[in-house]
Write a protein that holds these residues in place. Structure first.
Motif, PDB file in Angstrom:
ATOM      1  N   VAL A  54       0.843  -1.198   0.000  1.00 42.08           N
ATOM      2  CA  VAL A  54       0.000   0.000   0.000  1.00 42.08           C
ATOM      3  C   VAL A  54       0.879   1.249   0.000  1.00 42.08           C
ATOM      4  O   VAL A  54       0.595   2.224  -0.703  1.00 42.08           O
ATOM      5  N   LYS A  55       1.969   1.208   0.753  1.00 42.42           N
ATOM      6  CA  LYS A  55       2.897   2.335   0.774  1.00 42.42           C
ATOM      7  C   LYS A  55       3.498   2.568  -0.608  1.00 42.42           C
ATOM      8  O   LYS A  55       3.604   3.702  -1.071  1.00 42.42           O
ATOM      9  N   ILE A  56       3.879   1.482  -1.273  1.00 46.53           N
ATOM     10  CA  ILE A  56       4.469   1.591  -2.609  1.00 46.53           C
ATOM     11  C   ILE A  56       3.441   2.128  -3.599  1.00 46.53           C
ATOM     12  O   ILE A  56       3.743   3.002  -4.418  1.00 46.53           O
ATOM     13  N   LEU A  57       2.211   1.642  -3.519  1.00 47.95           N
ATOM     14  CA  LEU A  57       1.150   2.109  -4.405  1.00 47.95           C
ATOM     15  C   LEU A  57       0.865   3.594  -4.198  1.00 47.95           C
ATOM     16  O   LEU A  57       0.752   4.359  -5.167  1.00 47.95           O
ATOM     17  N   LEU A  58       0.772   4.035  -2.952  1.00 51.04           N
ATOM     18  CA  LEU A  58       0.524   5.453  -2.671  1.00 51.04           C
ATOM     19  C   LEU A  58       1.688   6.325  -3.138  1.00 51.04           C
ATOM     20  O   LEU A  58       1.480   7.437  -3.625  1.00 51.04           O
ATOM     21  N   THR A  59       2.897   5.826  -3.001  1.00 49.82           N
ATOM     22  CA  THR A  59       4.064   6.571  -3.475  1.00 49.82           C
ATOM     23  C   THR A  59       4.032   6.717  -4.992  1.00 49.82           C
ATOM     24  O   THR A  59       4.291   7.805  -5.524  1.00 49.82           O
ATOM     25  N   ILE A  60       3.712   5.657  -5.697  1.00 54.18           N
ATOM     26  CA  ILE A  60       3.630   5.713  -7.158  1.00 54.18           C
ATOM     27  C   ILE A  60       2.528   6.670  -7.597  1.00 54.18           C
ATOM     28  O   ILE A  60       2.716   7.476  -8.520  1.00 54.18           O
ATOM     29  N   LEU A  61       1.374   6.621  -6.936  1.00 53.27           N
ATOM     30  CA  LEU A  61       0.279   7.534  -7.282  1.00 53.27           C
ATOM     31  C   LEU A  61       0.656   8.989  -7.012  1.00 53.27           C
ATOM     32  O   LEU A  61       0.302   9.883  -7.786  1.00 53.27           O
ATOM     33  N   THR A  62       1.396   9.230  -5.950  1.00 47.61           N
ATOM     34  CA  THR A  62       1.842  10.589  -5.646  1.00 47.61           C
ATOM     35  C   THR A  62       2.836  11.079  -6.696  1.00 47.61           C
ATOM     36  O   THR A  62       2.769  12.239  -7.120  1.00 47.61           O
ATOM     37  N   ILE A  63       3.725  10.218  -7.128  1.00 46.08           N
ATOM     38  CA  ILE A  63       4.687  10.591  -8.171  1.00 46.08           C
ATOM     39  C   ILE A  63       3.960  10.899  -9.480  1.00 46.08           C
ATOM     40  O   ILE A  63       4.278  11.880 -10.167  1.00 46.08           O
ATOM     41  N   LEU A  64       2.985  10.080  -9.841  1.00 47.22           N
ATOM     42  CA  LEU A  64       2.220  10.326 -11.067  1.00 47.22           C
ATOM     43  C   LEU A  64       1.438  11.631 -10.980  1.00 47.22           C
ATOM     44  O   LEU A  64       1.396  12.410 -11.945  1.00 47.22           O
ATOM     45  N   ALA A  65       0.804  11.893  -9.839  1.00 45.53           N
ATOM     46  CA  ALA A  65       0.058  13.139  -9.662  1.00 45.53           C
ATOM     47  C   ALA A  65       0.993  14.339  -9.751  1.00 45.53           C
ATOM     48  O   ALA A  65       0.655  15.363 -10.352  1.00 45.53           O
ATOM     49  N   SER A  66       2.172  14.226  -9.183  1.00 44.38           N
ATOM     50  CA  SER A  66       3.143  15.317  -9.239  1.00 44.38           C
ATOM     51  C   SER A  66       3.634  15.548 -10.665  1.00 44.38           C
ATOM     52  O   SER A  66       3.876  16.695 -11.057  1.00 44.38           O
ATOM     53  N   ALA A  67       3.780  14.500 -11.440  1.00 47.02           N
ATOM     54  CA  ALA A  67       4.191  14.652 -12.839  1.00 47.02           C
ATOM     55  C   ALA A  67       3.111  15.377 -13.640  1.00 47.02           C
ATOM     56  O   ALA A  67       3.415  16.255 -14.461  1.00 47.02           O
ATOM     57  N   VAL A  68       1.862  15.036 -13.390  1.00 41.99           N
ATOM     58  CA  VAL A  68       0.752  15.705 -14.079  1.00 41.99           C
ATOM     59  C   VAL A  68       0.709  17.179 -13.676  1.00 41.99           C
ATOM     60  O   VAL A  68       0.535  18.063 -14.528  1.00 41.99           O
ATOM     61  N   ILE A  69       0.870  17.468 -12.410  1.00 35.86           N
ATOM     62  CA  ILE A  69       0.867  18.854 -11.941  1.00 35.86           C
ATOM     63  C   ILE A  69       2.026  19.627 -12.553  1.00 35.86           C
ATOM     64  O   ILE A  69       1.871  20.788 -12.942  1.00 35.86           O
ATOM     65  N   TYR A  70       3.184  18.995 -12.682  1.00 33.51           N
ATOM     66  CA  TYR A  70       4.343  19.651 -13.290  1.00 33.51           C
ATOM     67  C   TYR A  70       4.067  20.039 -14.739  1.00 33.51           C
ATOM     68  O   TYR A  70       4.410  21.135 -15.185  1.00 33.51           O
ATOM     69  N   VAL A  71       3.428  19.156 -15.485  1.00 37.72           N
ATOM     70  CA  VAL A  71       3.085  19.455 -16.877  1.00 37.72           C
ATOM     71  C   VAL A  71       2.054  20.582 -16.936  1.00 37.72           C
ATOM     72  O   VAL A  71       2.154  21.485 -17.780  1.00 37.72           O
ATOM     73  N   LEU A  72       1.085  20.561 -16.037  1.00 38.83           N
ATOM     74  CA  LEU A  72       0.082  21.624 -16.013  1.00 38.83           C
ATOM     75  C   LEU A  72       0.686  22.975 -15.638  1.00 38.83           C
ATOM     76  O   LEU A  72       0.205  24.015 -16.088  1.00 38.83           O
ATOM     77  N   MET A  73       1.748  22.974 -14.845  1.00 41.42           N
ATOM     78  CA  MET A  73       2.401  24.233 -14.474  1.00 41.42           C
ATOM     79  C   MET A  73       3.029  24.895 -15.700  1.00 41.42           C
ATOM     80  O   MET A  73       3.052  26.124 -15.792  1.00 41.42           O
ATOM     81  N   ALA A  74       3.509  24.113 -16.640  1.00 47.81           N
ATOM     82  CA  ALA A  74       4.057  24.678 -17.869  1.00 47.81           C
ATOM     83  C   ALA A  74       2.959  25.360 -18.687  1.00 47.81           C
ATOM     84  O   ALA A  74       3.168  26.433 -19.261  1.00 47.81           O
ATOM     85  N   ILE A  75       1.784  24.766 -18.723  1.00 49.82           N
ATOM     86  CA  ILE A  75       0.661  25.347 -19.455  1.00 49.82           C
ATOM     87  C   ILE A  75       0.135  26.593 -18.739  1.00 49.82           C
ATOM     88  O   ILE A  75      -0.123  27.625 -19.365  1.00 49.82           O
ATOM     89  N   LEU A  76       0.008  26.507 -17.422  1.00 51.92           N
ATOM     90  CA  LEU A  76      -0.533  27.639 -16.668  1.00 51.92           C
ATOM     91  C   LEU A  76       0.445  28.799 -16.566  1.00 51.92           C
ATOM     92  O   LEU A  76       0.036  29.926 -16.318  1.00 51.92           O
ATOM     93  N   GLY A  77       1.717  28.543 -16.763  1.00 52.31           N
ATOM     94  CA  GLY A  77       2.705  29.609 -16.717  1.00 52.31           C
ATOM     95  C   GLY A  77       2.465  30.657 -17.785  1.00 52.31           C
ATOM     96  O   GLY A  77       2.618  31.858 -17.539  1.00 52.31           O
ATOM     97  N   ALA A  78       2.075  30.226 -18.959  1.00 52.39           N
ATOM     98  CA  ALA A  78       1.792  31.160 -20.044  1.00 52.39           C
ATOM     99  C   ALA A  78       0.493  31.920 -19.792  1.00 52.39           C
ATOM    100  O   ALA A  78       0.390  33.114 -20.062  1.00 52.39           O
ATOM    101  N   LYS A  79      -0.502  31.255 -19.252  1.00 53.34           N
ATOM    102  CA  LYS A  79      -1.786  31.902 -18.981  1.00 53.34           C
ATOM    103  C   LYS A  79      -1.722  32.792 -17.743  1.00 53.34           C
ATOM    104  O   LYS A  79      -2.506  33.720 -17.611  1.00 53.34           O
TER     105      LYS A  79
END
Length: 67
Positions: free
Chosen positions: A10-35
């Motif tokens: 469960v710890k490993i699964l939550l860590t992987i989900l957190t990493i994936l969510a952070s990657a998505v947020i990082y990509v969205l920050m590039a888009i929101l930076g221009a706006k």
């Protein structure tokens, strides 16, 4: 009250989900930076996103993996 512990898988699964969510947020920050140059709303979301990337995810990792 008895403190419950997470199983290792469960710890490993939550860590992987957190990493994936952070990657998505990082990509969205590039888009929101221009706006964010024209709107205070996007600037607030941009600030919250980077706060998560710098501080929030490490707090989640600490909460998951503490002994």
């Amino acid at each position: 009250m008895k403190k419950r512990r997470l199983k290792k898988w469960v710890k490993i699964l939550l860590t992987i989900l957190t990493i994936l969510a952070s990657a998505v947020i990082y990509v969205l920050m590039a888009i929101l930076g221009a706006k964010g140059q024209n709107s205070i709303f996007y600037q607030v979301i941009f600030f919250c996103g980077y706060t998560w990337l710098i501080l929030g995810q490490f707090g989640v990792y600490y909460a998951i993996w503490e002994n």
